[in-house]
Design a protein around this motif. Structure first.
Motif, short mmCIF file in Angstrom:
data_model
loop_
_atom_site.label_atom_id
_atom_site.label_comp_id
_atom_site.label_asym_id
_atom_site.label_seq_id
_atom_site.Cartn_x
_atom_site.Cartn_y
_atom_site.Cartn_z
N TYR A 1 13.67 23.73 -3.81
CA TYR A 1 12.57 23.30 -4.69
C TYR A 1 11.48 22.62 -3.88
O TYR A 1 10.31 22.86 -4.05
CB TYR A 1 13.10 22.36 -5.78
CG TYR A 1 14.32 22.94 -6.44
CD1 TYR A 1 14.18 23.97 -7.37
CD2 TYR A 1 15.60 22.51 -6.10
CE1 TYR A 1 15.30 24.55 -7.95
CE2 TYR A 1 16.72 23.08 -6.68
CZ TYR A 1 16.57 24.09 -7.61
OH TYR A 1 17.67 24.67 -8.16
N ARG A 2 11.89 21.78 -2.97
CA ARG A 2 10.92 21.03 -2.18
C ARG A 2 10.67 21.71 -0.83
O ARG A 2 9.71 21.41 -0.14
CB ARG A 2 11.43 19.58 -1.96
CG ARG A 2 10.39 18.59 -1.44
CD ARG A 2 9.25 18.48 -2.43
NE ARG A 2 8.18 17.59 -1.96
CZ ARG A 2 7.22 17.97 -1.12
NH1 ARG A 2 7.19 19.19 -0.63
NH2 ARG A 2 6.26 17.12 -0.78
N GLY A 3 11.57 22.63 -0.45
CA GLY A 3 11.42 23.32 0.83
C GLY A 3 11.78 22.45 2.02
O GLY A 3 11.38 22.73 3.15
N SER B 1 4.18 12.81 -8.78
CA SER B 1 4.12 12.89 -7.32
C SER B 1 2.85 13.57 -6.83
O SER B 1 2.84 14.76 -6.56
CB SER B 1 5.33 13.66 -6.81
OG SER B 1 5.13 13.97 -5.46
N TRP B 2 1.76 12.81 -6.77
CA TRP B 2 0.57 13.27 -6.08
C TRP B 2 0.16 14.67 -6.55
O TRP B 2 0.18 14.93 -7.75
CB TRP B 2 0.78 13.17 -4.55
CG TRP B 2 1.59 11.93 -4.20
CD1 TRP B 2 2.88 11.90 -3.75
CD2 TRP B 2 1.20 10.54 -4.36
NE1 TRP B 2 3.31 10.60 -3.60
CE2 TRP B 2 2.31 9.75 -3.96
CE3 TRP B 2 0.05 9.89 -4.80
CZ2 TRP B 2 2.28 8.36 -3.98
CZ3 TRP B 2 0.02 8.50 -4.82
CH2 TRP B 2 1.12 7.76 -4.41
N LEU B 3 -0.14 15.58 -5.64
CA LEU B 3 -0.60 16.90 -6.07
C LEU B 3 0.50 17.67 -6.81
O LEU B 3 0.21 18.58 -7.58
CB LEU B 3 -1.10 17.73 -4.87
CG LEU B 3 -2.34 17.21 -4.14
CD1 LEU B 3 -2.79 18.20 -3.07
CD2 LEU B 3 -3.51 16.93 -5.09
N PHE C 1 0.84 -1.21 0.00
CA PHE C 1 0.00 0.00 0.00
C PHE C 1 0.87 1.25 0.00
O PHE C 1 1.63 1.48 0.93
CB PHE C 1 -0.93 0.01 1.23
CG PHE C 1 -1.95 1.11 1.21
CD1 PHE C 1 -3.19 0.93 0.60
CD2 PHE C 1 -1.68 2.35 1.80
CE1 PHE C 1 -4.13 1.96 0.58
CE2 PHE C 1 -2.62 3.38 1.78
CZ PHE C 1 -3.85 3.18 1.17
N HIS C 2 0.70 2.03 -1.06
CA HIS C 2 1.46 3.28 -1.15
C HIS C 2 0.46 4.41 -1.45
O HIS C 2 0.37 4.91 -2.57
CB HIS C 2 2.52 3.16 -2.25
CG HIS C 2 3.61 4.19 -2.15
ND1 HIS C 2 4.94 3.87 -2.05
CD2 HIS C 2 3.57 5.55 -2.13
CE1 HIS C 2 5.68 4.98 -1.99
NE2 HIS C 2 4.86 6.02 -2.04
N PHE C 3 -0.33 4.76 -0.47
CA PHE C 3 -1.30 5.88 -0.51
C PHE C 3 -2.47 5.65 -1.47
O PHE C 3 -3.25 6.58 -1.69
CB PHE C 3 -0.65 7.22 -0.92
CG PHE C 3 0.64 7.59 -0.22
CD1 PHE C 3 0.98 7.10 1.02
CD2 PHE C 3 1.51 8.51 -0.83
CE1 PHE C 3 2.17 7.49 1.65
CE2 PHE C 3 2.70 8.90 -0.21
CZ PHE C 3 3.02 8.39 1.03
N ASP C 4 -2.60 4.45 -2.09
CA ASP C 4 -3.59 4.31 -3.16
C ASP C 4 -4.82 3.52 -2.71
O ASP C 4 -5.00 2.37 -3.04
CB ASP C 4 -2.96 3.70 -4.43
CG ASP C 4 -2.14 2.43 -4.16
OD1 ASP C 4 -1.80 2.18 -2.99
OD2 ASP C 4 -1.83 1.71 -5.13
N TYR D 1 14.05 8.52 4.75
CA TYR D 1 14.54 9.73 5.41
C TYR D 1 14.79 10.83 4.39
O TYR D 1 15.58 10.66 3.46
CB TYR D 1 15.83 9.46 6.21
CG TYR D 1 16.38 10.78 6.71
CD1 TYR D 1 15.69 11.51 7.67
CD2 TYR D 1 17.52 11.35 6.14
CE1 TYR D 1 16.12 12.76 8.07
CE2 TYR D 1 17.97 12.60 6.54
CZ TYR D 1 17.26 13.31 7.50
OH TYR D 1 17.68 14.56 7.87
N TYR D 2 14.14 11.94 4.59
CA TYR D 2 14.37 13.13 3.76
C TYR D 2 14.82 14.32 4.59
O TYR D 2 15.69 15.07 4.18
CB TYR D 2 13.08 13.53 3.02
CG TYR D 2 12.69 12.56 1.93
CD1 TYR D 2 13.16 12.73 0.63
CD2 TYR D 2 11.87 11.48 2.21
CE1 TYR D 2 12.81 11.84 -0.37
CE2 TYR D 2 11.51 10.58 1.20
CZ TYR D 2 11.99 10.76 -0.09
OH TYR D 2 11.65 9.88 -1.08
N GLN D 3 14.20 14.53 5.73
CA GLN D 3 14.44 15.77 6.49
C GLN D 3 14.16 15.54 7.97
O GLN D 3 13.37 14.66 8.34
CB GLN D 3 13.54 16.87 5.97
CG GLN D 3 12.08 16.48 6.01
CD GLN D 3 11.12 17.63 5.74
OE1 GLN D 3 11.50 18.78 5.84
NE2 GLN D 3 9.88 17.32 5.44
#
Ligand code: BGP
Length: 457
Positions: A330-332, A417-419, A118-121, A294-296
Motif C-alpha cells: 500500500y505504501r510501497g 497524511s499530507w498529499l 514543528f511537524h512540517f507545518d 523507523y519505517y524502512q
C-alpha cells in the motif's frame, strides 16, 4: 516472553496538522498546507485537505480516554506554530487554553505527553519571507520555542524541536511532495542548515528557560545498505548516511557536523551560508535524548551516470532494488525489522549510548474497512505481526546494551497524511469520515493494551 525495561514508554505519535482539525478556526493562521490546498486541491488524494483533520480540537477528551483504554502511558504530538503565534509575535489566547486543557487531560489520565514544536507545518507568514531559506527563520523559531516553554513548561517535561527535518528538506526542495515543491539541491542544503540552527537555538532557549525537563529531536533514520561491498557501492552507502542521517544526528548528539559531510558538500559546490558563531552554538547545545522514526531501510548502489558536481542526491547514491525485499504494497515501503537492531547498535556505538526511543514505526494500509470482523472491528493481524517482528529486533538491541526507553507507533487514530489524505490508515483506532469522525478500536489496539500491561509479549 520478551520483557522490556521498567518504565518503558508504550504509546503512539501524531502531529497537530494531521489531527487537530479547526485549521482555519480559533485564531490559527494559515500554513503552507492550508495555502497549497487552496491553490492546488487536485494534488491531494480525493481532495482531502488539512482543514478538518480528525477533529481532535473538539474530541480530545474522548481521545485521551481512548489512549488510556489501550494501555498507552505516553503520547507524542505537536503544537501548531501558526495556532500559538498566528503572526509570529502575538500570542493566541485560545490556543493557550486549548493546549493547556489537552495536556492537562493527558496528565490526569497518566499519559506522559512528549511535545514537538514543528511537524512540517510552516506558517504562511514565514513562507512568504522564504521559509527556512531565510536566516531570520532561525530567530523566529527560537522565539516560538521560548513562547511554548513559557506557556506549557509547567505541564510538559519532554520536548522535541523537530519531527524528521530531512523530510521537509527533501520533500520541499527535491521531490515535490511539500510546498514550495521546487528542485534545487543547493537550496535544500541551505534549508537543512537553517533548520539545524533553528533546532540549536530552540535547545538554547530551553536551557535558558529552566523548564524542569528534557529536550530532544526526532529524526527519520533509513539505514543505508549497499548492494555489494565494492568500494563504489560502499561510497554510495557512506554518502547516503552522511547526507540523510549524520547531517542531523551528529550535530544534535555529538555537537559537530561531520568533516566528511562538509567535504562532500564542498566538492559539489553545495556548502551553505553560515554565521561565525554557529559552530560554537552547535557544540554547546546538544540534546538530552533522540526519537527515531523507523519505517524502512534505504538500499543503495553506486550511481551509473552521475552528474558532477551532484545536482541531486541520486548523483551520489542510487536506489537499489533488492530482489529479496518484503514490501508493504500500500505504501510501497520495504519491511525490514532487522534495521531496528542495527539502529539500536548505531545509537550505542556511535552516539555515546544516548537515551533514545522509537518515536514512530508503523504500517499504512489502504481500504482497511474490508478487514472488519462480524462485530465491526477491523482485524488488523498484519499490524500486530509487524509490531512483534520489530519489537523482537528492538529487544535484541536493548539486551545488547542500547539505551532505548520506549516504542511509539504511528499512530493512535487514523489520520490525514499530507498529499495522501486518508488513503493509508495507520491507527489503533479507525476514524469514520462519514460518521462524525467516529473512533473504533482495531484488534491491534486491544493487542497493544496487553503488550503495555505486560511490558512485553
Ligand atoms: C512520517 C511522518 C508522519 C506520517 C508518517 C507516515 O514520516 O512523521 O507525519 O505521515 O510518516 O507516512 P505517510 O503518512 O506518508 O504514509
Amino acid at each position: 516472553m520478551i520483557r522490556f525495561p521498567d518504565n518503558f514508554l508504550w504509546g503512539a505519535a501524531a502531529s497537530a496538522p494531521q489531527t487537530e482539525g479547526h485549521s482555519l478556526l480559533n485564531g490559527k493562521s494559515e500554513t503552507t498546507w492550508d495555502k497549497w490546498f487552496e491553490m492546488n486541491p487536485e494534488k491531494f488524494n480525493e481532495n482531502q485537505g488539512p482543514k478538518d483533520t480528525s477533529n481532535t480540537y473538539e474530541m480530545y477528551q474522548e481521545d485521551v480516554k481512548n489512549m488510556q483504554k489501550i494501555g498507552m502511558n505516553s503520547y507524542r504530538t505537536s503544537i501548531s506554530w501558526a495556532r500559538l503565534l498566528p503572526d509570529g509575535k502575538t500570542l493566541n489566547p485560545e490556543a493557550v487554553t486549548f493546549y493547556r486543557a489537552y495536556f492537562q487531560d493527558m496528565l490526569d489520565h497518566q499519559i506522559e505527553p512528549i511535545i514537538n514544536l514543528f511537524h512540517f507545518d510552516m506558517p504562511w507568514w514565514l513562507m512568504e519571507k522564504g521559509g527556512w531559506e531565510a536566516r531570520e527563520s532561525v530567530d523566529d523559531f527560537a522565539f516560538y520555542a521560548q513562547t511554548a516553554f513559557e506557556q506549557f513548561g509547567d505541564l510538559i517535561h519532554n520536548w522535541t524541536t523537530f519531527n524528521e527535518p530531512m523530510v521537509h528538506v527533501e520533500c520541499g526542495y527535491l521531490y515535490g511532495f511539500h510546498y514550495p515543491a521546487i528542485v534545487d539541491m543547493k537550496k535544500a542544503v541551505q534549508v537543512g542548515y537553517h533548520t539545524l540552527m533553528a533546532h540549536v537555538m530552540a535547545v538554547q532557549a530551553f536551557k535558558k528557560s529552566q523548564v524542569d525537563g528534557k529536550i530532544g529531536i526526532i529524526l527519520n533514520v533509513l539505514p543505508a545498505y549497499s548492494r555489494s561491498d565494492s568500494p563504489e557501492d560502499l561510497l554510495a552507502k557512506k554518502d547516503s548516511d552522511l547526507l540523510n542521517t549524520q547531517s542531523f544526528l551528529d550535530p544534535a548528539v555529538l555537537g559537530e557536523i561531520p568533516v566528511d559531510l562538509i567535504n562532500l558538500l564542498k566538492q559539489n559546490d553545495l556548502l551553505p551560508t553560515v554565521e561565525k558563531d554557529d559552530k560554537q552554538l552547535i557544540r554547546d547545545n546538544t540534546v538530552d535524548f533522540v526519537g527515531i522514526n523507523y519505517y524502512q531501510p534505504r538500499r543503495v548502489q553506486a550511481p551509473k551516470n552521475p552528474h558532477t558536481p551532484a545536482v541531486m542526491p541520486e548523483d551520489l547514491y542510487e536506489p537499489y532494488d533488492w530482489p529479496d525485499k518484503k514490501i508493504n504494497p500500500y505504501r510501497g515501503w520495504e519491511i525490514y525489522p532487522q534495521a531496528l537492531y542495527d539502529i539500536a547498535m548505531m545509537m550505542k556505538n556511535q552516539y555515546r549510548n544516548i537515551p533514545w526511543y522509537v518515536s514512530e514505526n508503523g504500517m499504512g494500509v489502504a481500504e482497511e474497512s474490508r478487514f472488519k470482523d462480524e462485530n465491526g472491528m477491523i482485524d488488523d493481524q498484519y499490524r500486530i505481526d509487524f509490531i512483534k517482528e520489530h519489537l523482537e529486533q528492538l529487544h535484541k538491541g536493548i539486551e545488547a546494551g542500547s539505551n532505548c526507553f520506549g516504542y511509539h507507533m504511528w499512530t493512535f487514530i487514523d489520520c490525514w497524511s499530507w498529499l495522501n489524505g486518508y488513503r493509508n490508515r495507520y491507527g489503533f483506532y479507525s476514524v469514520d469520515l462519514d460518521n462524525g469522525f467516529k473512533r473504533t478500536v482495531k484488534k491491534s489496539g486491544l493487542w497493544f493494551k496487553d503488550l503495555a500491561t505486560n511490558n512485553g509479549f
